[in-house]
Design an enzyme around this catalytic site. Structure first.
Site, mmCIF file in Angstrom:
data_model
loop_
_atom_site.group_PDB
_atom_site.id
_atom_site.type_symbol
_atom_site.label_atom_id
_atom_site.label_comp_id
_atom_site.label_asym_id
_atom_site.label_seq_id
_atom_site.Cartn_x
_atom_site.Cartn_y
_atom_site.Cartn_z
ATOM 1 N N LYS A 1 0.827 -1.210 0.000
ATOM 2 C CA LYS A 1 0.000 0.000 0.000
ATOM 3 C C LYS A 1 0.861 1.260 0.000
ATOM 4 O O LYS A 1 0.602 2.196 -0.735
ATOM 5 C CB LYS A 1 -0.908 0.061 1.241
ATOM 6 C CG LYS A 1 -1.882 -1.064 1.375
ATOM 7 C CD LYS A 1 -2.754 -0.888 2.619
ATOM 8 C CE LYS A 1 -1.995 -0.807 3.939
ATOM 9 N NZ LYS A 1 -1.371 -2.038 4.389
ATOM 10 N N ARG B 1 -9.363 0.639 9.014
ATOM 11 C CA ARG B 1 -8.965 -0.751 9.220
ATOM 12 C C ARG B 1 -10.031 -1.514 9.980
ATOM 13 O O ARG B 1 -9.925 -2.720 10.116
ATOM 14 C CB ARG B 1 -7.686 -0.776 10.054
ATOM 15 C CG ARG B 1 -6.398 -1.044 9.277
ATOM 16 C CD ARG B 1 -5.310 -1.040 10.306
ATOM 17 N NE ARG B 1 -4.032 -1.555 9.966
ATOM 18 C CZ ARG B 1 -3.044 -0.867 9.404
ATOM 19 N NH1 ARG B 1 -3.248 0.348 8.968
ATOM 20 N NH2 ARG B 1 -1.862 -1.420 9.239
ATOM 21 N N ARG C 1 11.787 -6.586 5.094
ATOM 22 C CA ARG C 1 11.766 -5.130 4.893
ATOM 23 C C ARG C 1 12.726 -4.429 5.845
ATOM 24 O O ARG C 1 12.838 -4.781 7.009
ATOM 25 C CB ARG C 1 10.333 -4.628 5.131
ATOM 26 C CG ARG C 1 10.186 -3.131 4.988
ATOM 27 C CD ARG C 1 8.779 -2.728 4.728
ATOM 28 N NE ARG C 1 7.875 -2.964 5.850
ATOM 29 C CZ ARG C 1 6.576 -2.728 5.800
ATOM 30 N NH1 ARG C 1 6.019 -2.280 4.696
ATOM 31 N NH2 ARG C 1 5.819 -2.947 6.844
ATOM 32 N N ARG D 1 11.723 -2.608 11.383
ATOM 33 C CA ARG D 1 10.691 -2.089 12.276
ATOM 34 C C ARG D 1 10.357 -3.173 13.292
ATOM 35 O O ARG D 1 10.275 -4.344 12.925
ATOM 36 C CB ARG D 1 9.426 -1.761 11.470
ATOM 37 C CG ARG D 1 9.370 -0.352 10.950
ATOM 38 C CD ARG D 1 8.271 -0.126 9.940
ATOM 39 N NE ARG D 1 6.973 -0.670 10.297
ATOM 40 C CZ ARG D 1 5.889 -0.571 9.513
ATOM 41 N NH1 ARG D 1 5.965 0.053 8.346
ATOM 42 N NH2 ARG D 1 4.750 -1.094 9.864
ATOM 43 N N ARG E 1 0.037 -9.237 13.146
ATOM 44 C CA ARG E 1 -0.608 -8.162 12.372
ATOM 45 C C ARG E 1 -1.488 -8.738 11.272
ATOM 46 O O ARG E 1 -2.564 -8.215 10.988
ATOM 47 C CB ARG E 1 0.447 -7.252 11.733
ATOM 48 C CG ARG E 1 1.051 -6.263 12.717
ATOM 49 C CD ARG E 1 2.357 -5.740 12.210
ATOM 50 N NE ARG E 1 2.233 -4.769 11.156
ATOM 51 C CZ ARG E 1 3.201 -4.499 10.265
ATOM 52 N NH1 ARG E 1 4.344 -5.157 10.320
ATOM 53 N NH2 ARG E 1 3.021 -3.587 9.350
HETATM 54 P P1 AMP Z 1 1.022 0.398 8.815
HETATM 55 O O1 AMP Z 1 2.255 1.194 8.560
HETATM 56 O O2 AMP Z 1 -0.163 0.860 8.014
HETATM 57 O O3 AMP Z 1 1.242 -1.102 8.680
HETATM 58 O O4 AMP Z 1 0.612 0.643 10.350
HETATM 59 C C1 AMP Z 1 1.498 0.333 11.391
HETATM 60 C C2 AMP Z 1 0.733 0.224 12.709
HETATM 61 O O5 AMP Z 1 0.111 1.487 13.006
HETATM 62 C C3 AMP Z 1 -0.401 -0.793 12.737
HETATM 63 O O6 AMP Z 1 0.047 -2.121 12.986
HETATM 64 C C4 AMP Z 1 -1.246 -0.233 13.888
HETATM 65 O O7 AMP Z 1 -0.624 -0.504 15.130
HETATM 66 C C5 AMP Z 1 -1.153 1.272 13.648
HETATM 67 N N1 AMP Z 1 -2.222 1.745 12.728
HETATM 68 C C6 AMP Z 1 -2.072 2.300 11.497
HETATM 69 N N2 AMP Z 1 -3.257 2.587 10.941
HETATM 70 C C7 AMP Z 1 -4.185 2.194 11.844
HETATM 71 C C8 AMP Z 1 -5.614 2.195 11.866
HETATM 72 N N3 AMP Z 1 -6.329 2.655 10.824
HETATM 73 N N4 AMP Z 1 -6.245 1.730 12.969
HETATM 74 C C9 AMP Z 1 -5.560 1.279 14.038
HETATM 75 N N5 AMP Z 1 -4.220 1.213 14.083
HETATM 76 C C10 AMP Z 1 -3.525 1.672 13.005
#
Ligand code: AMP
Length: 214
Positions: A13, A87, A124, A157, A168
């Site tokens: 994404k 999400r 990554r 990360r 996740r």
């Molecule tokens: P991402 O970089 O999109 O994979 O997001 C990393 C982390 O940020 C996720 O595993 C969640 O802990 C938090 N996060 C990001 N977007 C959301 C969301 N829409 N709702 C809840 N937690 C989020």
């Protein structure tokens, strides 16, 4: 106008929405990136989110809504591409309350097989300084552990480590399926095959997106 790009962690994404921003000038907003900026800056939001993120759990909806509301207010006239939000079904409903029914123009779901997702996540590496991402096999940096763009240090990360990455994906399946069903019922979802290379996936996404917003 809002366009949503959904997909499991590791589906690409971030990469694809960066390309949409660069190539066709859309305004990209990644909630994951915004939260990581808060964590780095040590803000109150960052403090609340830090542990949850490291463990691969979701951050409370109230925090997300605060971030998204601020972003949408500041970019009312743009086409905003949301990466990583909504999400959960509750977030999707809250977004609908924030904007009128027609604001969400299209939802793209990038589909990738689970084995490939694990490979992408655990391989990554992210630049501590500028946030650029690399992959140890698929797109390695020129020099090991050093960012090609700013010479920052490349790190894994915490939530890309195997246990957290698996968790996740499980959270994603559980929380995001009802969200996709919600947008399916509104006739907004279009699927993109994300198993292919970055350029091929991008071509498919861009052409479907142009059809949807024209
Ligand atoms: P991402 O970089 O999109 O994979 O997001 C990393 C982390 O940020 C996720 O595993 C969640 O802990 C938090 N996060 C990001 N977007 C959301 C969301 N829409 N709702 C809840 N937690 C989020």
């Amino acid at each position: 106008m809002i366009v949503i790009v959904m997909g499991a962690p590791g589906a690409g994404k971030g990469t694809q929405t960066d390309l949409l921003a660069r190539n066709i000038g859309l305004r990209k907003f990644s909630t994951g990136d915004a939260l990581r900026r808060h964590v780095k800056a040590g803000t109150k939001i960052g403090e609340q989110a830090k542990e949850l993120m490291a463990a691969g759990n979701l951050v409370p909806d109230a925090i997300l809504m605060e971030l998204v509301k601020e972003e949408l207010e500041a970019h009312k006239k743009d086409v905003v591409v949301l990466d990583g939000f909504p999400r959960t079904l509750n977030q999707a409903k809250l977004l609908q309350e924030l904007r009128d029914q027609k604001a969400v123009r299209a939802v793209f779901f990038i589909q990738v097989d689970r084995a490939e997702l694990i490979k992408r996540l655990t391989g990554r590496r992210t630049c501590e300084k500028c946030g650029s991402t690399f992959h140890v096999d698929q797109s390695p940096p020129r020099s090991a552990d050093v960012c090609d763009h700013c010479q920052g240090r490349l790190v894994q990360r915490p939530d890309d480590q195997i246990a957290s990455a698996n968790h996740r994906l499980t959270v994603f399946d559980k929380e995001t399926s009802p969200t996709v069903e919600y947008y399916e019922a509104l006739g907004l979802v279009r699927y993109v095959d994300g198993n292919k290379g970055v350029d091929v996936v991008y071509q498919e996404l861009e052409s479907k997106l142009k059809e949807s917003i024209s």
